[in-house]
Scaffold this motif. Sequence first.
Motif, PDB file in Angstrom:
ATOM      1  N   UNK A   5       0.825  -1.209   0.000  1.00 22.92           N
ATOM      2  CA  UNK A   5       0.000   0.000   0.000  1.00 22.92           C
ATOM      3  C   UNK A   5       0.858   1.257   0.000  1.00 22.92           C
ATOM      4  N   UNK A   6       2.022   1.184   0.617  1.00 20.39           N
ATOM      5  CA  UNK A   6       2.898   2.358   0.594  1.00 20.39           C
ATOM      6  C   UNK A   6       3.398   2.620  -0.818  1.00 20.39           C
ATOM      7  N   UNK A   7       3.624   1.560  -1.554  1.00 23.94           N
ATOM      8  CA  UNK A   7       4.065   1.766  -2.933  1.00 23.94           C
ATOM      9  C   UNK A   7       2.964   2.413  -3.761  1.00 23.94           C
ATOM     10  N   UNK A   8       1.760   2.220  -3.286  1.00 24.19           N
ATOM     11  CA  UNK A   8       0.620   2.779  -4.020  1.00 24.19           C
ATOM     12  C   UNK A   8       0.312   4.202  -3.567  1.00 24.19           C
ATOM     13  N   UNK A   9       0.353   4.407  -2.256  1.00 23.21           N
ATOM     14  CA  UNK A   9      -0.119   5.677  -1.719  1.00 23.21           C
ATOM     15  C   UNK A   9       0.956   6.550  -1.092  1.00 23.21           C
ATOM     16  N   UNK A  10       2.130   6.020  -0.915  1.00 23.98           N
ATOM     17  CA  UNK A  10       3.149   6.815  -0.248  1.00 23.98           C
ATOM     18  C   UNK A  10       2.872   6.933   1.232  1.00 23.98           C
ATOM     19  N   UNK A  11       3.256   8.053   1.808  1.00 24.99           N
ATOM     20  CA  UNK A  11       3.157   8.214   3.266  1.00 24.99           C
ATOM     21  C   UNK A  11       1.752   8.552   3.738  1.00 24.99           C
ATOM     22  N   UNK A  12       0.773   7.922   3.176  1.00 20.14           N
ATOM     23  CA  UNK A  12      -0.598   8.149   3.613  1.00 20.14           C
ATOM     24  C   UNK A  12      -0.908   7.129   4.704  1.00 20.14           C
ATOM     25  N   UNK A  13      -0.325   7.392   5.872  1.00 21.10           N
ATOM     26  CA  UNK A  13      -0.350   6.386   6.929  1.00 21.10           C
ATOM     27  C   UNK A  13      -1.763   6.042   7.392  1.00 21.10           C
ATOM     28  N   UNK A  14      -2.568   7.047   7.525  1.00 21.56           N
ATOM     29  CA  UNK A  14      -3.923   6.774   8.013  1.00 21.56           C
ATOM     30  C   UNK A  14      -4.713   5.975   6.988  1.00 21.56           C
ATOM     31  N   UNK A  15      -4.474   6.265   5.734  1.00 22.22           N
ATOM     32  CA  UNK A  15      -5.165   5.525   4.678  1.00 22.22           C
ATOM     33  C   UNK A  15      -4.689   4.074   4.654  1.00 22.22           C
ATOM     34  N   UNK A  70      -6.141   2.106   7.512  1.00 22.16           N
ATOM     35  CA  UNK A  70      -7.534   1.703   7.354  1.00 22.16           C
ATOM     36  C   UNK A  70      -7.662   0.276   6.828  1.00 22.16           C
ATOM     37  N   UNK A  71      -6.601  -0.171   6.201  1.00 23.33           N
ATOM     38  CA  UNK A  71      -6.645  -1.512   5.610  1.00 23.33           C
ATOM     39  C   UNK A  71      -5.936  -2.554   6.463  1.00 23.33           C
ATOM     40  N   UNK A  72      -5.498  -2.120   7.627  1.00 21.58           N
ATOM     41  CA  UNK A  72      -4.903  -3.066   8.572  1.00 21.58           C
ATOM     42  C   UNK A  72      -5.664  -2.971   9.886  1.00 21.58           C
ATOM     43  N   UNK A  73      -6.682  -3.778  10.032  1.00 22.21           N
ATOM     44  CA  UNK A  73      -7.541  -3.703  11.209  1.00 22.21           C
ATOM     45  C   UNK A  73      -6.741  -3.800  12.497  1.00 22.21           C
ATOM     46  N   UNK A  74      -6.971  -2.851  13.374  1.00 14.80           N
ATOM     47  CA  UNK A  74      -6.314  -2.901  14.669  1.00 14.80           C
ATOM     48  C   UNK A  74      -4.962  -2.221  14.707  1.00 14.80           C
ATOM     49  N   UNK A  75      -4.473  -1.842  13.555  1.00 12.00           N
ATOM     50  CA  UNK A  75      -3.186  -1.145  13.508  1.00 12.00           C
ATOM     51  C   UNK A  75      -3.410   0.341  13.309  1.00 12.00           C
ATOM     52  N   UNK A  76      -2.584   1.119  13.959  1.00 10.16           N
ATOM     53  CA  UNK A  76      -2.745   2.564  13.876  1.00 10.16           C
ATOM     54  C   UNK A  76      -1.779   3.156  12.873  1.00 10.16           C
ATOM     55  N   UNK A  77      -2.137   4.338  12.420  1.00  9.08           N
ATOM     56  CA  UNK A  77      -1.247   5.009  11.477  1.00  9.08           C
ATOM     57  C   UNK A  77       0.122   5.256  12.106  1.00  9.08           C
ATOM     58  N   UNK A  78       0.104   5.551  13.390  1.00  9.08           N
ATOM     59  CA  UNK A  78       1.364   5.795  14.095  1.00  9.08           C
ATOM     60  C   UNK A  78       2.251   4.556  14.090  1.00  9.08           C
ATOM     61  N   UNK A  79       1.641   3.439  14.311  1.00 15.48           N
ATOM     62  CA  UNK A  79       2.396   2.184  14.354  1.00 15.48           C
ATOM     63  C   UNK A  79       2.986   1.863  12.983  1.00 15.48           C
ATOM     64  N   UNK A  80       2.184   2.074  11.969  1.00 14.84           N
ATOM     65  CA  UNK A  80       2.648   1.801  10.613  1.00 14.84           C
ATOM     66  C   UNK A  80       3.759   2.768  10.223  1.00 14.84           C
ATOM     67  N   UNK A  81       3.570   3.996  10.621  1.00 15.04           N
ATOM     68  CA  UNK A  81       4.597   5.015  10.337  1.00 15.04           C
ATOM     69  C   UNK A  81       5.907   4.644  11.035  1.00 15.04           C
ATOM     70  N   UNK A  82       5.799   4.210  12.264  1.00 17.53           N
ATOM     71  CA  UNK A  82       6.992   3.802  13.001  1.00 17.53           C
ATOM     72  C   UNK A  82       7.650   2.593  12.349  1.00 17.53           C
ATOM     73  N   UNK A  83       6.831   1.674  11.910  1.00 20.37           N
ATOM     74  CA  UNK A  83       7.371   0.499  11.233  1.00 20.37           C
ATOM     75  C   UNK A  83       8.169   0.919  10.003  1.00 20.37           C
ATOM     76  N   UNK A  84       7.581   1.816   9.267  1.00 18.97           N
ATOM     77  CA  UNK A  84       8.239   2.249   8.035  1.00 18.97           C
ATOM     78  C   UNK A  84       9.565   2.946   8.338  1.00 18.97           C
TER      79      UNK A  84
END
Length: 312
Positions: A88-98, A101-115
Motif C-alpha cells: 500500500x505504501x508503494x501505491x499511496x506513499x506516506x498516507x499512513x492513516x489511509x 484503514x486496511x490493517x484492522x487494529x493497527x494505527x497510522x502511528x504504528x505503521x509510520x513507526x514500522x516504516x
Amino acid sequence: MSTSSKSLSSSSEDDSDQLRRGPWTVEEDTLLINYVSHHGEGRWNLLAKCSGLRRTGKSCRLRWLNYLKPDVKRGNLSPQEQLLILELHSKWGNRWSKIAQHLPGRTDNEIKNYWRTRVQKQARVFKIDTDSTIFHDIIRSYWMPSLFQKIEEPSTSGMEFQHSEISQPLDSAHRHSAAEAPAPAQVAGQGTLGFSQSLDLHVQNQDSEPCTSSCISLSKSMDTSYISQVSEYPASPFDAMVNNEYETFLRACYYADNSNFEMENLNLESIPPAAGNFESFISNSHSGERNWGDHDLSGSLWNMDGLWQTSN
DNA sequence: AACCAATGCAACCGCCTGAGG
DNA sequence: TCCTCAGGCGGTTGCATTGGT
C-alpha cells in the motif's frame, strides 16, 4: 508499554493550571476510558475539559486511538501485515492513516513507526533514498518475496494467505528470455513484486478501482472487507535496463536462499564484487556497462546468513 | 558492572481541511 | 466570503529499552 513507571516530563501534580505532557499514567488512562465509555468518542476538547484530565483534546484523542481503543492490536506486525504495508505504501506513499484503514487494529502511528524504523533503516544501509525507484525495486524484488516465503511457511502465523499460483517455482517467470518477457505493463506486479510470482490477488474493492494486478487475498483472521485492492504497479525501473542486466539481477535475487529471505539479511557487501554497490550497478546498467552480467552466477547462492557465496 | 550507542515507540508539534456561524 | 475551531494527518522528538563493548 506501561506508562505508570514513566515519569512525567513536565508539569507537576500541584500545578493545576498547567496541562500535563509526556507519558500517560494509569490513572489518566482510566479516566479517559471511563469517559469515552460513557460519552463516546469525539469532541475531544470537551472531553479534555470535562473528564478531569489536564491534557489537550488532541492528546486525549491520540492516546485513545493509538493505545486505549479496545480493538487496537498490539505486538509485532505479521508478515501479511508487513506485506500489505509495503504494497500500500508503494501505491499511496506516506498516507499512513489511509494505509492503516486496511490493517484492522493497527494505527497510522504504528505503521509510520514500522516504516521509519524497519524500512528506512534498510535504505540507510544501502545508502539509497527510500523514494528512489532503486529502493522500491529492492523491496519488490527482494523483501516482498521474502514475506511471501514466510507466509507460505506453515505455522508461522495465525493468518493465512490464499494466493493463486504462489507455489509456482520462483524462477518460472524470470527464466523467460528477454524476448519472451512480458511487456512492462504486463510485468507490472509480477515483474517487480515477485518478478516470478503471479500474485493474482482477489480482494474486495472498497475504492471501486479496477483490480488489475497482484492483489492479496487475505483470509481467516484478517477481514478482507478491510483490504482494498491494490492498483497497478508502476513499471519496474529495470524495464528500462539492458535486458541482460535485469536478467542477471533477477537471477541474483532468485538464488537467494529462500529459507532466509529477509530484507534484514540482504547484505550488499556480500553481493558479487563487481556489483557491491547497488547504485553503481544500476548506473552502469543504464550506461550499458556490464557488471553482474560478466559474473557467472550459476552455482552461486545466498547462504543461511543471507551472505553471498559461490559454490566453488 | 558500567558505560555508551542504537533502536523502537509513544507522544507532541504544526499544518491542513472541513464544518458551522 | 470570511473567520473560527475541532479534528485529522504526517513529520519529528524524547525517552525507555536493548545490545554491545
